[in-house]
Design a protein around this motif. Structure first.
Motif, short mmCIF file in Angstrom:
data_model
loop_
_atom_site.label_atom_id
_atom_site.label_comp_id
_atom_site.label_asym_id
_atom_site.label_seq_id
_atom_site.Cartn_x
_atom_site.Cartn_y
_atom_site.Cartn_z
N VAL A 228 29.87 48.10 30.57
CA VAL A 228 29.60 47.17 31.66
C VAL A 228 30.93 46.81 32.31
N VAL A 229 30.95 46.83 33.64
CA VAL A 229 32.14 46.52 34.44
C VAL A 229 31.78 45.32 35.33
N LEU A 230 32.49 44.19 35.14
CA LEU A 230 32.20 42.97 35.89
C LEU A 230 33.46 42.42 36.53
N PRO A 231 33.33 41.80 37.70
CA PRO A 231 34.50 41.12 38.29
C PRO A 231 34.95 39.99 37.36
N ASP A 232 36.26 39.80 37.26
CA ASP A 232 36.83 38.76 36.41
C ASP A 232 38.12 38.27 37.07
N GLY A 233 38.00 37.30 37.97
CA GLY A 233 39.16 36.85 38.74
C GLY A 233 39.63 38.00 39.62
N THR A 234 40.91 38.35 39.48
CA THR A 234 41.45 39.46 40.26
C THR A 234 41.35 40.78 39.50
N GLY A 235 40.74 40.76 38.33
CA GLY A 235 40.63 41.95 37.51
C GLY A 235 39.20 42.27 37.15
N THR A 236 39.04 42.85 35.98
CA THR A 236 37.74 43.32 35.52
C THR A 236 37.48 42.85 34.09
N ARG A 237 36.27 42.43 33.83
CA ARG A 237 35.79 42.18 32.47
C ARG A 237 35.08 43.46 32.05
N PHE A 238 35.61 44.13 31.03
CA PHE A 238 35.06 45.38 30.53
C PHE A 238 34.35 45.07 29.21
N ILE A 239 33.06 45.36 29.16
CA ILE A 239 32.26 45.11 27.95
C ILE A 239 31.73 46.46 27.47
#
Length: 162
Positions: free
Chosen positions: A111-122
């Protein structure tokens, strides 16, 4: 020629019910579009570090549900079939064959999600070993979790240098 061992198919439910489930969540210093681009690139995870030694997509672009690839993990190799593909957001696959008779079922979810200016990778890895290997897998689960976790950590290093 390598010998291949068939595994049973898996689905989204297996990702929550498998005997061994390893879950990793990381922040990457890259926008989600770049992480997604890397995941579906020709190199994909092989570019992130040494955990994946080779990766070959065995179906044509555009990729989606039903796409396939072959992945080398050092001396081990697996063939994968994608059963979920959410463009730009993630995918899931199960292993159809492996070159070692270790698993009954094996699946992964990204799963790839927006996280501020980066990415939350799950990332989730779900494993059901063959019956004869249930006890060794139970004993080795912490080692396996750490070994798989290296890939998620490698991703962070990869995106930090790009």
């Amino acid at each position: 020629m390598a010998r291949w061992f068939a595994l049973e198919p898996a689905d989204a439910r297996f990702l929550d019910t498998a005997p061994h489930i390893f879950r990793y969540e990381k922040h990457y210093d890259a926008p989600p579009e770049r992480v997604w681009e890397s995941l579906q690139s020709d190199e994909s995870l092989a570019a992130w570090g040494n955990s994946v030694s080779s990766l070959t997509w065995t179906s044509p672009r555009p990729f989606g549900v039903g796409s396939t690839r072959e992945v080398g993990l050092g001396p081990a190799a697996v063939r994968e079939h994608f059963f979920r593909w959410d463009e730009g957001q993630g995918y899931s696959f199960y292993v159809t064959e492996a070159n070692a008779p270790l698993f009954r079922r094996f699946a992964e979810d990204y799963v790839v999600l927006p996280d501020g200016t980066g990415t939350r990778f799950i990332w989730k890895v779900a494993i059901q070993p063959r019956n004869a290997l249930r006890l060794p897998f139970k004993v080795l689960a912490p080692v396996l979790k750490a070994g798989f976790g290296r890939l998620a950590t490698d991703g962070g290093k990869y995106f930090a240098t790009r």
